[in-house]
Design a protein around this motif. Structure first.
Motif, PDB file in Angstrom:
ATOM      1  N   THR A   1       0.858  -1.178   0.000  1.00 15.28           N
ATOM      2  CA  THR A   1       0.000   0.000   0.000  1.00 15.28           C
ATOM      3  C   THR A   1       0.899   1.234   0.000  1.00 15.28           C
ATOM      4  OG1 THR A   1      -0.163   0.415   2.394  1.00 15.28           O
ATOM      5  CG2 THR A   1      -1.558  -1.334   1.481  1.00 15.28           C
ATOM      6  N   ALA A   2       0.314   2.405   0.084  1.00 10.57           N
ATOM      7  CA  ALA A   2       1.104   3.627   0.101  1.00 10.57           C
ATOM      8  C   ALA A   2       1.926   3.748   1.375  1.00 10.57           C
ATOM      9  CB  ALA A   2       0.184   4.840  -0.043  1.00 10.57           C
ATOM     10  N   THR A   3       1.524   3.031   2.438  1.00  7.38           N
ATOM     11  CA  THR A   3       2.189   3.199   3.731  1.00  7.38           C
ATOM     12  C   THR A   3       2.712   1.911   4.338  1.00  7.38           C
ATOM     13  OG1 THR A   3       0.055   3.019   4.866  1.00  7.38           O
ATOM     14  CG2 THR A   3       0.833   5.238   4.318  1.00  7.38           C
ATOM     15  N   ASP A   4       2.241   0.752   3.866  1.00  5.95           N
ATOM     16  CA  ASP A   4       2.588  -0.501   4.534  1.00  5.95           C
ATOM     17  C   ASP A   4       2.846  -1.620   3.536  1.00  5.95           C
ATOM     18  OD1 ASP A   4       2.385  -0.280   7.550  1.00  5.95           O
ATOM     19  OD2 ASP A   4       0.483   0.624   6.950  1.00  5.95           O
ATOM     20  N   VAL A   5       3.419  -2.688   4.076  1.00  2.00           N
ATOM     21  CA  VAL A   5       3.582  -3.940   3.345  1.00  2.00           C
ATOM     22  C   VAL A   5       2.923  -5.033   4.172  1.00  2.00           C
ATOM     23  CG1 VAL A   5       5.234  -5.700   2.619  1.00  2.00           C
ATOM     24  CG2 VAL A   5       5.674  -3.296   2.110  1.00  2.00           C
ATOM     25  N   HIS A   6       2.130  -5.872   3.531  1.00  2.00           N
ATOM     26  CA  HIS A   6       1.471  -6.978   4.204  1.00  2.00           C
ATOM     27  C   HIS A   6       1.878  -8.268   3.506  1.00  2.00           C
ATOM     28  CE1 HIS A   6      -1.177  -4.019   6.190  1.00  2.00           C
ATOM     29  NE2 HIS A   6      -1.172  -3.418   5.010  1.00  2.00           N
ATOM     30  N   LEU A   7       2.234  -9.281   4.284  1.00  2.00           N
ATOM     31  CA  LEU A   7       2.682 -10.557   3.746  1.00  2.00           C
ATOM     32  C   LEU A   7       1.643 -11.632   4.046  1.00  2.00           C
ATOM     33  CD1 LEU A   7       6.417 -10.443   4.894  1.00  2.00           C
ATOM     34  CD2 LEU A   7       5.463  -9.718   2.689  1.00  2.00           C
ATOM     35  N   SER A   8       1.444 -12.509   3.067  1.00  2.00           N
ATOM     36  CA  SER A   8       0.421 -13.527   3.262  1.00  2.00           C
ATOM     37  C   SER A   8       0.705 -14.762   2.413  1.00  2.00           C
ATOM     38  CB  SER A   8      -0.951 -12.960   2.883  1.00  2.00           C
ATOM     39  OG  SER A   8      -1.983 -13.821   3.299  1.00  2.00           O
ATOM     40  N   ARG A   9       0.349 -15.919   2.965  1.00  2.00           N
ATOM     41  CA  ARG A   9       0.537 -17.171   2.229  1.00  2.00           C
ATOM     42  C   ARG A   9      -0.516 -17.327   1.128  1.00  2.00           C
ATOM     43  NH1 ARG A   9       1.592 -17.882   7.604  1.00  2.00           N
ATOM     44  NH2 ARG A   9       3.769 -18.498   8.020  1.00  2.00           N
ATOM     45  N   THR A  10      -1.737 -16.880   1.421  1.00  2.00           N
ATOM     46  CA  THR A  10      -2.800 -16.881   0.417  1.00  2.00           C
ATOM     47  C   THR A  10      -3.528 -15.545   0.485  1.00  2.00           C
ATOM     48  OG1 THR A  10      -4.378 -17.898   1.946  1.00  2.00           O
ATOM     49  CG2 THR A  10      -3.133 -19.386   0.494  1.00  2.00           C
ATOM     50  N   VAL A  11      -4.216 -15.215  -0.599  1.00  2.00           N
ATOM     51  CA  VAL A  11      -4.909 -13.926  -0.704  1.00  2.00           C
ATOM     52  C   VAL A  11      -6.292 -14.161  -1.301  1.00  2.00           C
ATOM     53  CG1 VAL A  11      -4.900 -11.649  -1.812  1.00  2.00           C
ATOM     54  CG2 VAL A  11      -2.749 -12.670  -1.016  1.00  2.00           C
ATOM     55  N   LEU A  12      -7.278 -13.479  -0.743  1.00  2.00           N
ATOM     56  CA  LEU A  12      -8.618 -13.459  -1.336  1.00  2.00           C
ATOM     57  C   LEU A  12      -8.952 -12.044  -1.755  1.00  2.00           C
ATOM     58  CD1 LEU A  12     -11.384 -14.688  -2.050  1.00  2.00           C
ATOM     59  CD2 LEU A  12     -12.114 -14.110   0.287  1.00  2.00           C
ATOM     60  N   LEU A  13      -9.273 -11.866  -3.015  1.00  2.00           N
ATOM     61  CA  LEU A  13      -9.725 -10.575  -3.532  1.00  2.00           C
ATOM     62  C   LEU A  13     -11.243 -10.566  -3.508  1.00  2.00           C
ATOM     63  CD1 LEU A  13      -7.252 -10.328  -6.548  1.00  2.00           C
ATOM     64  CD2 LEU A  13      -6.982  -9.370  -4.252  1.00  2.00           C
ATOM     65  N   SER A  14     -11.805  -9.763  -2.622  1.00  2.00           N
ATOM     66  CA  SER A  14     -13.263  -9.642  -2.508  1.00  2.00           C
ATOM     67  C   SER A  14     -13.631  -8.165  -2.500  1.00  2.00           C
ATOM     68  CB  SER A  14     -13.769 -10.343  -1.237  1.00  2.00           C
ATOM     69  OG  SER A  14     -13.188  -9.768  -0.077  1.00  2.00           O
ATOM     70  N   ALA A  15     -13.067  -7.466  -3.469  1.00  2.00           N
ATOM     71  CA  ALA A  15     -13.202  -6.008  -3.507  1.00  2.00           C
ATOM     72  C   ALA A  15     -14.471  -5.546  -4.212  1.00  2.00           C
ATOM     73  CB  ALA A  15     -11.978  -5.403  -4.194  1.00  2.00           C
ATOM     74  N   GLY A  16     -15.494  -6.387  -4.225  1.00  2.00           N
ATOM     75  CA  GLY A  16     -16.767  -5.983  -4.813  1.00  2.00           C
ATOM     76  C   GLY A  16     -16.639  -5.639  -6.282  1.00  2.00           C
ATOM     77  N   ILE A  17     -17.139  -4.490  -6.653  1.00  2.00           N
ATOM     78  CA  ILE A  17     -17.055  -4.052  -8.052  1.00  2.00           C
ATOM     79  C   ILE A  17     -15.807  -3.216  -8.287  1.00  2.00           C
ATOM     80  CG2 ILE A  17     -19.528  -4.160  -8.486  1.00  2.00           C
ATOM     81  CD1 ILE A  17     -19.722  -1.184  -7.967  1.00  2.00           C
ATOM     82  N   GLY A  18     -14.834  -3.327  -7.347  1.00  2.00           N
ATOM     83  CA  GLY A  18     -13.596  -2.571  -7.505  1.00  2.00           C
ATOM     84  C   GLY A  18     -13.806  -1.116  -7.132  1.00  2.00           C
TER      85      GLY A  18
END
Length: 337
Positions: A108-125
């Motif tokens: 992101t503009a301010t952080d880094v997030h680490l993950s083994r898996t990711v779910l994109l559920s951002a609706g209609i974007g």
């Protein structure tokens, strides 16, 4: 930029109803879970677009106010205490190695997030209302002209003109019918995009539904006092005395930064997924309005998003722990307190 060092099992992008239910299911499967939401609050479209509107197609609820559904989903997922991050939009999704483990890096503009898996559920974007370019509309926006309704109270006892023929326009006409002094709905065609049952219900109320009529201008002295509408086949004009104009003619939606992450798209608005809600990127899933399952048409329903969330969370568990079963058993067999 803050460097996040501890990778989560499951990171959900989007805290709408699909994302919240996915977090619940991830909790059932014992996964460490983080939810990242660009908005300052959970709920997605339910909170932004129609928090006070009734929803009629959630199983077990003959009708439920949108903000109440969000509240109950948060109560449900709180049992597993996922981490919530608000006000951060994911700009990048890349693969990286941390302490010998290959994980996803969400920037992101301010952080880094680490993950083994990711779910994109951002609706209609990324979405914004389709604006109407008519005299007076911009002048009175937020002062009598509205594209969203976050609070019904300003409409009490008012004379309202609703513009549109989709579900949002028809649903708000129904929702405000016992709240407003008078409602008129205009639509530029004689065919409605709203659900057939909703249109039939609105017709039964006697609320004027003027087809082939459009908004020409909004007038007033410091506040909305009238609106001129016209019949688009013959040009006949008439002026309505109104206190508020609610414009519901759709939204412009786009995947935004998501489209640059190397994900296969079904079209400009949807990511292609298989039956396990997997995208073409390993360990990256999509569910809800943003997902298009191969061989099927997107329905964009909350109930569909719930089912896809459960599938994605269980598939992610199998990815994180290959020895685990895809089917976890029934929740009724568990002792959840």
């Amino acid at each position: 930029m803050t460097n996040e060092t501890a990778a989560r099992d499951f990171t959900i992008v989007g805290a709408g109803p699909t994302g919240l239910f996915a977090a619940f299911y991830a909790g059932l499967r014992g996964m460490s879970t983080k939810i990242i939401e660009a908005l300052p609050e959970p709920g997605g479209q339910l909170s932004v677009l129609y928090p006070e509107k009734f929803i009629y197609d959630v199983p077990g609820h003959p009708k439920i106010v949108a903000q109440d559904l969000v509240r109950l989903l948060l109560e449900q997922v709180a049992l597993f205490e996922p981490e919530f991050v608000y006000g951060q939009r994911i700009d990048t999704l890349t693969r990286t190695t941390v302490e010998g483990e290959e994980v996803w890096r969400l920037g992101t503009a301010t952080d880094v997030h680490l993950s083994r898996t990711v779910l994109l559920s951002a609706g209609i974007g990324a979405f914004a209302p389709t604006k109407l370019d008519r005299p007076g509309v911009d002048e009175f926006e937020g002062k009598g002209v509205y594209y969203f309704v976050k609070d019904k109270r300003p409409f009490r006892g008012k004379k309202i003109l609703i513009v549109g023929g989709g579900d949002t326009a028809v649903d708000w006409a129904m929702n405000l019918k016992d709240w407003a002094a008078q409602i008129t709905l205009i639509h530029r065609r004689d065919e409605f995009r709203a659900h057939e049952a909703s249109v039939a219900a609105l017709k039964s109320t006697g609320i004027p539904m003027l087809t082939h009529w459009e908004l020409k201008r909004v007038q007033g002295d410091g506040a909305v006092q009238a609106a001129t509408i016209y019949e688009n086949r013959v040009g006949t004009e008439t002026e309505l005395e109104v206190d508020a104009v609610l414009i519901n003619i759709g939204f412009k939606a786009a995947l935004g930064a998501i489209s640059s992450w190397g994900l296969e798209q079904a079209d400009a608005r949807h990511l292609r997924v298989n039956g396990f809600m997997e995208t073409n990127l390993p360990g990256v899933f999509a569910a809800g309005d943003i997902a298009a399952v191969e061989g099927s048409e997107p329905l964009n329903l909350i109930v569909t998003g719930f089912a896809q969330a459960a599938i994605a969370a269980n598939a992610a568990k199998a990815k994180v722990d290959p020895k685990s079963r895809l089917f976890p058993g029934h929740s009724s067999e568990l002792k959840l307190t």
